[in-house]
Design an enzyme around this catalytic site. Structure first.
Site, PDB file in Angstrom:
ATOM      1  N   HIS A  84       0.823  -1.204   0.000  1.00 21.78           N
ATOM      2  CA  HIS A  84       0.000   0.000   0.000  1.00 21.78           C
ATOM      3  C   HIS A  84       0.856   1.253   0.000  1.00 21.78           C
ATOM      4  O   HIS A  84       1.929   1.311   0.608  1.00 21.78           O
ATOM      5  CB  HIS A  84      -1.014  -0.002   1.148  1.00 21.78           C
ATOM      6  CG  HIS A  84      -0.447   0.067   2.543  1.00 21.78           C
ATOM      7  ND1 HIS A  84      -0.173   1.259   3.181  1.00 21.78           N
ATOM      8  CD2 HIS A  84      -0.137  -0.905   3.435  1.00 21.78           C
ATOM      9  CE1 HIS A  84       0.266   1.021   4.397  1.00 21.78           C
ATOM     10  NE2 HIS A  84       0.314  -0.291   4.584  1.00 21.78           N
ATOM     11  N   ASP A  86      -0.278   4.459   0.900  1.00 24.02           N
ATOM     12  CA  ASP A  86      -0.623   5.475   1.900  1.00 24.02           C
ATOM     13  C   ASP A  86       0.140   5.255   3.191  1.00 24.02           C
ATOM     14  O   ASP A  86       0.648   4.159   3.462  1.00 24.02           O
ATOM     15  CB  ASP A  86      -2.122   5.463   2.186  1.00 24.02           C
ATOM     16  CG  ASP A  86      -2.602   4.135   2.761  1.00 24.02           C
ATOM     17  OD1 ASP A  86      -2.281   3.088   2.165  1.00 24.02           O
ATOM     18  OD2 ASP A  86      -3.285   4.135   3.803  1.00 24.02           O
ATOM     19  N   ASP A 147       6.157   1.842   6.428  1.00 24.03           N
ATOM     20  CA  ASP A 147       4.841   1.191   6.383  1.00 24.03           C
ATOM     21  C   ASP A 147       3.966   1.996   5.429  1.00 24.03           C
ATOM     22  O   ASP A 147       3.392   3.001   5.843  1.00 24.03           O
ATOM     23  CB  ASP A 147       4.239   1.145   7.788  1.00 24.03           C
ATOM     24  CG  ASP A 147       2.847   0.557   7.835  1.00 24.03           C
ATOM     25  OD1 ASP A 147       2.440  -0.101   6.855  1.00 24.03           O
ATOM     26  OD2 ASP A 147       2.152   0.777   8.835  1.00 24.03           O
ATOM     27  N   GLU A 181      -5.016   1.794   2.736  1.00 21.73           N
ATOM     28  CA  GLU A 181      -4.986   0.633   3.632  1.00 21.73           C
ATOM     29  C   GLU A 181      -5.038   1.065   5.084  1.00 21.73           C
ATOM     30  O   GLU A 181      -5.667   0.403   5.922  1.00 21.73           O
ATOM     31  CB  GLU A 181      -3.711  -0.184   3.368  1.00 21.73           C
ATOM     32  CG  GLU A 181      -3.661  -1.543   4.060  1.00 21.73           C
ATOM     33  CD  GLU A 181      -3.005  -1.516   5.447  1.00 21.73           C
ATOM     34  OE1 GLU A 181      -2.991  -2.563   6.118  1.00 21.73           O
ATOM     35  OE2 GLU A 181      -2.513  -0.439   5.848  1.00 21.73           O
ATOM     36  N   GLU A 182      -4.386   2.164   5.412  1.00 21.97           N
ATOM     37  CA  GLU A 182      -4.275   2.601   6.803  1.00 21.97           C
ATOM     38  C   GLU A 182      -5.606   3.058   7.404  1.00 21.97           C
ATOM     39  O   GLU A 182      -5.722   3.163   8.626  1.00 21.97           O
ATOM     40  CB  GLU A 182      -3.241   3.724   6.931  1.00 21.97           C
ATOM     41  CG  GLU A 182      -1.813   3.308   6.625  1.00 21.97           C
ATOM     42  CD  GLU A 182      -1.222   2.371   7.673  1.00 21.97           C
ATOM     43  OE1 GLU A 182      -1.928   2.012   8.639  1.00 21.97           O
ATOM     44  OE2 GLU A 182      -0.047   1.992   7.523  1.00 21.97           O
ATOM     45  N   ASP A 204       4.031  -6.257   3.740  1.00 21.18           N
ATOM     46  CA  ASP A 204       3.653  -5.246   4.729  1.00 21.18           C
ATOM     47  C   ASP A 204       3.942  -5.737   6.144  1.00 21.18           C
ATOM     48  O   ASP A 204       3.244  -5.372   7.095  1.00 21.18           O
ATOM     49  CB  ASP A 204       2.160  -4.912   4.568  1.00 21.18           C
ATOM     50  CG  ASP A 204       1.738  -3.660   5.328  1.00 21.18           C
ATOM     51  OD1 ASP A 204       2.611  -2.841   5.682  1.00 21.18           O
ATOM     52  OD2 ASP A 204       0.523  -3.499   5.562  1.00 21.18           O
ATOM     53  N   HIS A 387       3.998   3.791  12.553  1.00 27.01           N
ATOM     54  CA  HIS A 387       3.064   4.809  13.033  1.00 27.01           C
ATOM     55  C   HIS A 387       3.689   5.672  14.124  1.00 27.01           C
ATOM     56  O   HIS A 387       2.979   6.179  14.994  1.00 27.01           O
ATOM     57  CB  HIS A 387       1.755   4.188  13.557  1.00 27.01           C
ATOM     58  CG  HIS A 387       1.006   3.398  12.548  1.00 27.01           C
ATOM     59  ND1 HIS A 387      -0.320   3.024  12.728  1.00 27.01           N
ATOM     60  CD2 HIS A 387       1.362   2.885  11.338  1.00 27.01           C
ATOM     61  CE1 HIS A 387      -0.725   2.330  11.682  1.00 27.01           C
ATOM     62  NE2 HIS A 387       0.286   2.232  10.820  1.00 27.01           N
TER      63      HIS A 387
END
Length: 416
Positions: A84, A86, A147, A181-182, A204, A387
């Protein structure tokens, strides 16, 4: 050329990609949730075209597709590799300044733009395994975005390797890069017929060797509390403050269990994620998680009963309880096709990677893809401390992910 001898470019790719802001927005109603995600998509399409992937394109929703055409006479299933584009909204992904730390020596890494941000082996034990590796971090003001731009970089590096080494036999390989995705909407508009793949792998995951084929099952709950409004100067015996009732519901949740901060392994939880409103109406958001799908209904019934026990004490107040499905445990699908995971384990061994089967206390695009007809476990990229401003990735872990992919497609070609 053996893939272990390939001159990898994952570090350069990642450091370039993370400088493109692709932060997703959970409050947006558009798709993708932020148009800036397409900025990276455009870059990836052009790079794929430059590598010789003739059908590379981005559709109206921001999905990037491409095909590395097979070069074998064997009848081989079409494999998809997915990552992903994003990044999480938890920490800003704007103006990321990636830093390459060569030959990490195990000492604390103080990030230059905020000296309070110090990455240590005490806080991040996996770093003890990475002494001698080259690490990439951000500068202390942002997340890094490994990520899942590490996954994107691994797939792109893999494509370059295959396109430059036609002697490596493989079937058709579909490339997929997804938005959002997030925020849990990564495959909402994905055209599975257009994707046209038989099995897939998301890139991922975290520590080197991790292979994840079991995730949480997940629901979301929206709990709306209706109070009774009145002028505060004349509210005695009339006002029922919805905000206070919402607070009472939260206070009635267990303090020593049933929450992310008190559970681990296969233990599920109920997690409040939002609370807003006015005295007349308040809305509480929850996410419900467990590896056993059947337990979600049990958790929801218990949460609903807690809310009811609070609201029933205040005649005139009421509440609404709405459940929406988010994703399901990919193991329910992958257990029917165990070879999809077994081939990865074999590929890791060929790439001199120690397999580490783990379960996900969360979900990936692969969780939903598995239930959309594409059995899809999750593979490692080395992305860690995600994150957060401490996010880091090992260049050598990314290289091993690329090598694993190279071995994997050859295993698929041999098994037909």
């Amino acid at each position: 050329m053996a893939i272990k001898d390939y001159n990898h470019k994952v570090a350069e790719r990642l450091m370039r990609y993370v400088q493109i802001d692709t932060t997703a927005d959970p409050n947006s109603t558009s798709f993708p949730s932020t148009e800036i995600q397409k900025d990276l998509g455009k870059v990836l399409v052009q790079e794929l075209l430059d590598l010789g992937v003739e059908d590379a394109e981005m559709d109206e929703w921001g999905y990037v597709f491409g095909t590395v055409k097979g070069n074998t006479s064997n009848d081989v299933p079409t494999i998809c590799f997915c990552a992903h584009m994003d990044t999480a909204p938890d920490v800003t992904g704007k103006n990321v300044k990636p830093i390459l730390h060569k030959n990490y020596d195990g000492n604390p890494i103080t990030l230059p733009d905020d000296n309070n941000q110090v990455i240590t082996t005490d806080k991040h034990p996996y770093l003890k395994e990475k002494i001698g590796d080259d690490l990439i971090t951000a500068s202390g003001l942002t997340l890094l975005g490994a990520d899942d731009k590490a996954g994107v970089a691994c797939i792109m590096d893999f494509v370059e390797y295959l396109m430059g080494n036609p002697g490596i036999k493989h079937g058709d390989i579909r490339i997929l890069f997804t938005p959002d995705e997030e925020v849990g909407r990564g495959v909402d508009h994905l055209d599975m017929e257009k994707l046209n793949a038989d099995y897939g792998y998301t890139l991922d995951g975290g520590v080197q060797g991790s292979i994840e084929d079991e995730s949480f099952s997940a629901d979301a709950v929206k709990l709306t509390v209706h109070g009774v409004s009145a002028h505060p100067g004349y509210a005695k015996g009339k006002l029922i403050n919805a905000l206070k009732l919402g607070g009472k519901i939260l206070a009635a949740l267990p303090n020593d269990s049933w929450s992310p901060e008190t559970t681990e392994g296969r233990e599920g939880f109920v997690h409040p994620t939002s609370f807003d409103g006015i005295q007349e109406k308040a809305t509480l958001g929850f996410i419900i998680r467990d590896h056993e799908t059947s337990k979600l209904a049990e958790y929801e019934a218990r949460l609903k009963e807690i809310a009811k026990s609070v609201i029933d004490q205040y005649p005139g107040a009421s509440f609404e309880f709405e459940v929406s499905e988010q994703y399901r445990n990919m193991k329910e699908i992958l257990k029917e096709v165990p070879f999809v995971t077994e081939y990865v384990i074999d590929a890791m061994k060929k790439a001199d990677v120690t397999p580490r089967p783990v379960i996900i206390r969360g979900g990936t695009d692969g969780s939903r893809l598995s239930f959309m007809g594409l059995p899809c476990p999750n593979l490692f990229t080395g992305e860690m401390a995600i994150h957060s401003k401490h996010e880091y990735v090992s260049v050598q872990d990314m290289q091993k992910a690329v090598q694993t992919m190279g071995e994997l497609v050859q295993i698929w070609e041999q098994h037909k």
